[in-house]
Design a protein around this motif. Sequence first.
Motif, mmCIF file in Angstrom:
data_model
loop_
_atom_site.group_PDB
_atom_site.id
_atom_site.type_symbol
_atom_site.label_atom_id
_atom_site.label_comp_id
_atom_site.label_asym_id
_atom_site.label_seq_id
_atom_site.Cartn_x
_atom_site.Cartn_y
_atom_site.Cartn_z
ATOM 1 N N VAL A 1 0.803 -1.260 0.115
ATOM 2 C CA VAL A 1 -0.164 0.034 -0.035
ATOM 3 C C VAL A 1 0.911 1.179 -0.113
ATOM 4 C CG1 VAL A 1 -1.763 1.304 1.478
ATOM 5 C CG2 VAL A 1 -1.771 -1.222 1.420
ATOM 6 N N PRO A 2 0.656 2.342 -0.850
ATOM 7 C CA PRO A 2 1.480 3.126 -0.885
ATOM 8 C C PRO A 2 1.404 4.110 0.558
ATOM 9 C CG PRO A 2 0.041 3.129 -2.702
ATOM 10 C CD PRO A 2 -0.319 2.311 -2.005
ATOM 11 N N THR A 3 2.549 4.738 1.062
ATOM 12 C CA THR A 3 2.691 5.771 2.101
ATOM 13 C C THR A 3 1.418 6.785 1.807
ATOM 14 O OG1 THR A 3 4.500 4.670 2.648
ATOM 15 C CG2 THR A 3 4.106 6.876 3.725
ATOM 16 N N ALA A 4 0.554 6.870 2.814
ATOM 17 C CA ALA A 4 -0.231 8.033 2.802
ATOM 18 C C ALA A 4 0.396 9.413 3.030
ATOM 19 C CB ALA A 4 -1.593 7.655 3.774
ATOM 20 N N GLU B 1 -6.748 16.120 5.238
ATOM 21 C CA GLU B 1 -6.974 14.891 4.591
ATOM 22 C C GLU B 1 -5.885 14.049 4.421
ATOM 23 O OE1 GLU B 1 -7.304 17.489 0.640
ATOM 24 O OE2 GLU B 1 -5.497 16.718 -0.039
ATOM 25 N N VAL B 2 -6.349 12.688 4.140
ATOM 26 C CA VAL B 2 -5.015 11.706 3.914
ATOM 27 C C VAL B 2 -5.360 10.988 2.639
ATOM 28 C CG1 VAL B 2 -4.267 9.536 4.988
ATOM 29 C CG2 VAL B 2 -5.186 11.421 6.599
ATOM 30 N N SER B 3 -4.351 10.632 1.873
ATOM 31 C CA SER B 3 -4.421 10.416 0.569
ATOM 32 C C SER B 3 -3.195 9.625 -0.005
ATOM 33 C CB SER B 3 -4.799 11.544 -0.389
ATOM 34 O OG SER B 3 -3.565 12.259 -0.563
ATOM 35 N N ILE B 4 -3.758 8.829 -1.074
ATOM 36 C CA ILE B 4 -2.656 7.979 -1.763
ATOM 37 C C ILE B 4 -2.592 8.171 -3.253
ATOM 38 C CG2 ILE B 4 -2.613 6.213 0.015
ATOM 39 C CD1 ILE B 4 -4.099 4.391 -1.938
ATOM 40 N N LEU C 1 -10.542 0.469 -4.459
ATOM 41 C CA LEU C 1 -11.115 0.957 -3.014
ATOM 42 C C LEU C 1 -9.742 1.491 -2.124
ATOM 43 C CD1 LEU C 1 -13.951 0.696 -1.150
ATOM 44 C CD2 LEU C 1 -12.059 -0.161 0.116
ATOM 45 N N PHE C 2 -10.044 2.612 -1.393
ATOM 46 C CA PHE C 2 -9.097 3.245 -0.560
ATOM 47 C C PHE C 2 -9.893 3.323 0.950
ATOM 48 C CE2 PHE C 2 -7.431 7.162 1.710
ATOM 49 C CZ PHE C 2 -6.465 6.342 2.140
ATOM 50 N N ALA C 3 -9.243 2.840 2.024
ATOM 51 C CA ALA C 3 -10.079 3.173 3.276
ATOM 52 C C ALA C 3 -9.032 3.536 4.475
ATOM 53 C CB ALA C 3 -10.522 1.746 3.760
ATOM 54 N N PHE C 4 -9.735 4.591 5.080
ATOM 55 C CA PHE C 4 -8.838 5.392 6.031
ATOM 56 C C PHE C 4 -9.562 5.006 7.457
ATOM 57 C CE2 PHE C 4 -8.658 8.980 8.930
ATOM 58 C CZ PHE C 4 -7.096 8.822 9.131
ATOM 59 N N HIS C 5 -8.781 4.737 8.322
ATOM 60 C CA HIS C 5 -9.178 4.544 9.791
ATOM 61 C C HIS C 5 -8.084 5.315 10.668
ATOM 62 C CE1 HIS C 5 -11.892 1.243 8.966
ATOM 63 N NE2 HIS C 5 -10.901 1.180 7.947
ATOM 64 N N GLY C 6 -8.724 6.155 11.413
ATOM 65 C CA GLY C 6 -7.878 7.247 12.288
ATOM 66 C C GLY C 6 -8.445 7.482 13.657
ATOM 67 N N THR D 1 -8.642 10.108 -1.708
ATOM 68 C CA THR D 1 -8.494 11.146 -0.580
ATOM 69 C C THR D 1 -9.720 10.812 0.462
ATOM 70 O OG1 THR D 1 -7.452 12.412 -2.158
ATOM 71 C CG2 THR D 1 -8.087 13.632 0.002
ATOM 72 N N PHE D 2 -9.184 10.805 1.720
ATOM 73 C CA PHE D 2 -10.331 11.030 2.836
ATOM 74 C C PHE D 2 -10.008 12.449 3.299
ATOM 75 C CE2 PHE D 2 -10.459 11.464 7.339
ATOM 76 C CZ PHE D 2 -11.827 11.228 7.590
ATOM 77 N N ARG D 3 -11.184 13.020 3.316
ATOM 78 C CA ARG D 3 -11.300 14.570 3.982
ATOM 79 C C ARG D 3 -12.340 14.571 5.189
ATOM 80 N NH1 ARG D 3 -11.302 15.162 -1.603
ATOM 81 N NH2 ARG D 3 -9.392 16.343 -2.315
ATOM 82 N N ASP D 4 -11.553 15.337 6.166
ATOM 83 C CA ASP D 4 -12.616 15.811 7.244
ATOM 84 C C ASP D 4 -12.239 17.451 7.327
ATOM 85 O OD1 ASP D 4 -12.601 16.885 9.990
ATOM 86 O OD2 ASP D 4 -13.018 14.798 10.368
ATOM 87 N N ARG D 5 -13.233 17.873 7.210
ATOM 88 C CA ARG D 5 -13.543 19.387 7.053
ATOM 89 C C ARG D 5 -13.660 20.273 8.454
ATOM 90 N NH1 ARG D 5 -15.251 17.801 2.030
ATOM 91 N NH2 ARG D 5 -13.956 19.010 0.200
#
Length: 123
Positions: A22-25, A36-39, A47-52, A79-83
Amino acid sequence: MSLSLRSVLILTTVLSNWAYEVPTAQVKVFSPKGFEVSIPHEEGISLFAFHGKLNEDFDGLEAGRWSRDIPSAKRGRWTFRDRETVLKVGDTLYYWTYVIYNGLGYREDDRAYVVTSYSSNTK
């Protein structure tokens, strides 16, 4: 050992030693709020999933404060985004990511990002 059996064993060894990584985010933190966290997109990712979690490490594979599947790439990135979340300098974002690549799932575990500055790009 027959030639065909030897060929199968060699092929099995070669294939078992190759695994998708998996590419480093890339993490971007914005001021006054959001991150935001993206690859990068790669052919084969579906599919890309983010857990934080914020300022709290994971205890195994828990979902975390943020747990989201990203079903498509935009502008060449998944890209996962939290605004809404405010991250301060010194905060630590603990996370793990998951990618489905060519139909198989792969994780990048035990990641942490310490906020040291803010990104000037506030999409």
